[in-house]
Write a protein that holds these residues in place. Structure first.
Motif, short mmCIF file in Angstrom:
data_model
loop_
_atom_site.label_atom_id
_atom_site.label_comp_id
_atom_site.label_asym_id
_atom_site.label_seq_id
_atom_site.Cartn_x
_atom_site.Cartn_y
_atom_site.Cartn_z
N ALA A 1 0.82 -1.21 0.00
CA ALA A 1 0.00 0.00 0.00
C ALA A 1 0.85 1.26 0.00
O ALA A 1 0.51 2.26 -0.65
CB ALA A 1 -0.92 0.00 1.23
N MET A 2 1.98 1.21 0.70
CA MET A 2 2.81 2.40 0.83
C MET A 2 3.59 2.73 -0.44
O MET A 2 4.23 3.76 -0.52
CB MET A 2 3.77 2.24 2.02
N THR A 3 3.53 1.85 -1.44
CA THR A 3 4.13 2.19 -2.74
C THR A 3 3.21 3.12 -3.52
O THR A 3 3.64 3.76 -4.49
CB THR A 3 4.40 0.93 -3.58
N LEU A 4 1.95 3.22 -3.09
CA LEU A 4 0.96 4.04 -3.79
C LEU A 4 0.41 5.19 -2.94
O LEU A 4 -0.20 6.11 -3.47
CB LEU A 4 -0.21 3.16 -4.24
N ALA A 5 0.60 5.11 -1.63
CA ALA A 5 0.04 6.12 -0.72
C ALA A 5 0.98 6.33 0.45
O ALA A 5 1.88 5.52 0.70
CB ALA A 5 -1.34 5.67 -0.22
N ASN A 6 0.76 7.41 1.19
CA ASN A 6 1.59 7.72 2.36
C ASN A 6 0.91 7.35 3.68
O ASN A 6 1.50 7.52 4.74
CB ASN A 6 1.95 9.20 2.38
N TRP A 7 -0.32 6.88 3.59
CA TRP A 7 -1.03 6.47 4.80
C TRP A 7 -2.23 5.60 4.40
O TRP A 7 -2.57 5.52 3.21
CB TRP A 7 -1.49 7.66 5.63
N GLY A 8 -2.83 4.96 5.39
CA GLY A 8 -3.97 4.13 5.08
C GLY A 8 -4.55 3.46 6.32
O GLY A 8 -4.15 3.76 7.45
N ARG A 9 -5.47 2.55 6.06
CA ARG A 9 -6.09 1.79 7.15
C ARG A 9 -6.64 0.49 6.61
O ARG A 9 -6.75 0.27 5.40
CB ARG A 9 -7.16 2.64 7.82
N PHE A 10 -6.99 -0.43 7.50
CA PHE A 10 -7.58 -1.71 7.14
C PHE A 10 -9.10 -1.62 7.23
O PHE A 10 -9.65 -0.76 7.93
CB PHE A 10 -7.09 -2.81 8.08
N ASP A 11 -9.79 -2.53 6.56
CA ASP A 11 -11.19 -2.75 6.88
C ASP A 11 -11.24 -3.39 8.27
O ASP A 11 -10.24 -3.95 8.75
CB ASP A 11 -11.85 -3.68 5.86
N VAL A 12 -12.41 -3.32 8.91
CA VAL A 12 -12.54 -3.83 10.27
C VAL A 12 -13.69 -4.82 10.34
O VAL A 12 -14.68 -4.71 9.60
CB VAL A 12 -12.76 -2.66 11.27
N GLN A 13 -13.56 -5.79 11.24
CA GLN A 13 -14.64 -6.73 11.54
C GLN A 13 -14.78 -6.82 13.05
O GLN A 13 -13.81 -7.17 13.74
CB GLN A 13 -14.35 -8.11 10.96
N LYS B 1 -4.83 11.13 -0.27
CA LYS B 1 -5.86 10.14 0.03
C LYS B 1 -5.23 8.89 0.66
O LYS B 1 -4.08 8.55 0.39
CB LYS B 1 -6.60 9.75 -1.25
N PRO B 2 -6.01 8.19 1.49
CA PRO B 2 -5.48 6.99 2.14
C PRO B 2 -5.60 5.75 1.26
O PRO B 2 -6.40 5.70 0.33
CB PRO B 2 -6.40 6.84 3.37
N ALA B 3 -4.80 4.76 1.58
CA ALA B 3 -4.98 3.42 1.03
C ALA B 3 -6.01 2.71 1.90
O ALA B 3 -5.83 2.59 3.11
CB ALA B 3 -3.66 2.65 1.05
N CYS B 4 -7.12 2.29 1.31
CA CYS B 4 -8.18 1.62 2.05
C CYS B 4 -8.10 0.12 1.79
O CYS B 4 -8.59 -0.38 0.77
CB CYS B 4 -9.54 2.16 1.62
#
Length: 239
Positions: A114-126, A190-193
């Protein structure tokens, strides 16, 4: 092949003695492993600190320390604790993890890609529950996050060390520090989702009731959006 990012996991802790053994087992199962794990205790009055130190000592004595484990203390407050941990982090990427949240086994590899395309992000959650309604709640949280580019701490937010420093860390407020940080960052990038899911505790929903918690969460988010102070929201959240 994507290079594996060096990741520092930062975990704010307060009275999490029951969760810590499961947390340690989860982190030790990650493939590949993170470079560093920093647990930041905010004044636990249970045996959280003792459990952490015993765990680290056992790893060192057994020569099984493939991760740089650290435990520090700070003033209470998630934002303060996470900023204190970030100040000691050596990884290129900071992953902020709640003590009752479990990462997928390939979390570090997923972050690296993900960090090759964005500088931040988050995971989906369950949410960790068999209740169908909480499956729906989980799906709605992920949908809302993908639509708004706002993540909550339960979604295991990750961010480059450089961008986190540029933003000045988490805002020092009583609650909604994760929402506020995301609001600031999304104006820049934008974040990596990630669709890969973290599993987080449903204990609050189970303790206070599903519908009551749904209504409260939406009320608090709406109030924060219209400018109600984080201190006011914190008082109602922990009431």
């Amino acid at each position: 092949m994507t290079a594996i990012a060096t990741v520092s996991i930062i975990i704010p802790v307060i009275n999490e003695a029951n969760n810590l053994p499961h947390l340690f087992a989860n982190i030790n199962s990650l493939k590949p492993m993170p470079q560093q794990v920093i647990l930041v205790d905010g004044g636990s009055n249970d045996d959280s600190i003792g459990i952490v130190r015993s765990f680290i000592n056992e790893l060192v004595l057994g020569s099984e320390c493939k991760i740089d484990w650290q435990v520090i203390t700070s003033k209470a407050g998630r934002a303060r604790q996470m900023n204190a941990g970030a100040a000691l982090a050596t990884g290129d990427v900071l992953l902020f993890l709640h003590a009752d949240t479990r990462l997928p086994i390939d979390a570090i590899d997923s972050i690296s890609r993900a960090m090759t395309l964005a500088n931040w992000g988050r995971f989906d959650v369950q949410l960790n529950s068999r209740q169908p309604m909480l499956w729906v709640v989980s799906a709605l949280i992920n949908w809302r996050s993908r639509l708004t580019h706002i993540a909550t701490g339960d979604q295991a937010i990750f961010i480059s060390q450089s961008l986190f420093a540029q933003m000045g860390g988490y805002p020092n407020q009583a609650l909604m520090e994760d929402v506020e940080l995301c609001k600031q960052i999304k104006g820049i990038t934008k974040p990596a989702c990630l669709k890969s899911k973290v599993i987080t505790s449903a204990r609050r929903w189970q303790q206070y009731g599903t519908w009551r918690t749904i209504v409260l969460m939406w009320q608090l988010r709406f109030d924060y959006w219209r400018g109600v102070s984080a201190d006011n929201i914190r008082q109602r959240y922990y009431k």
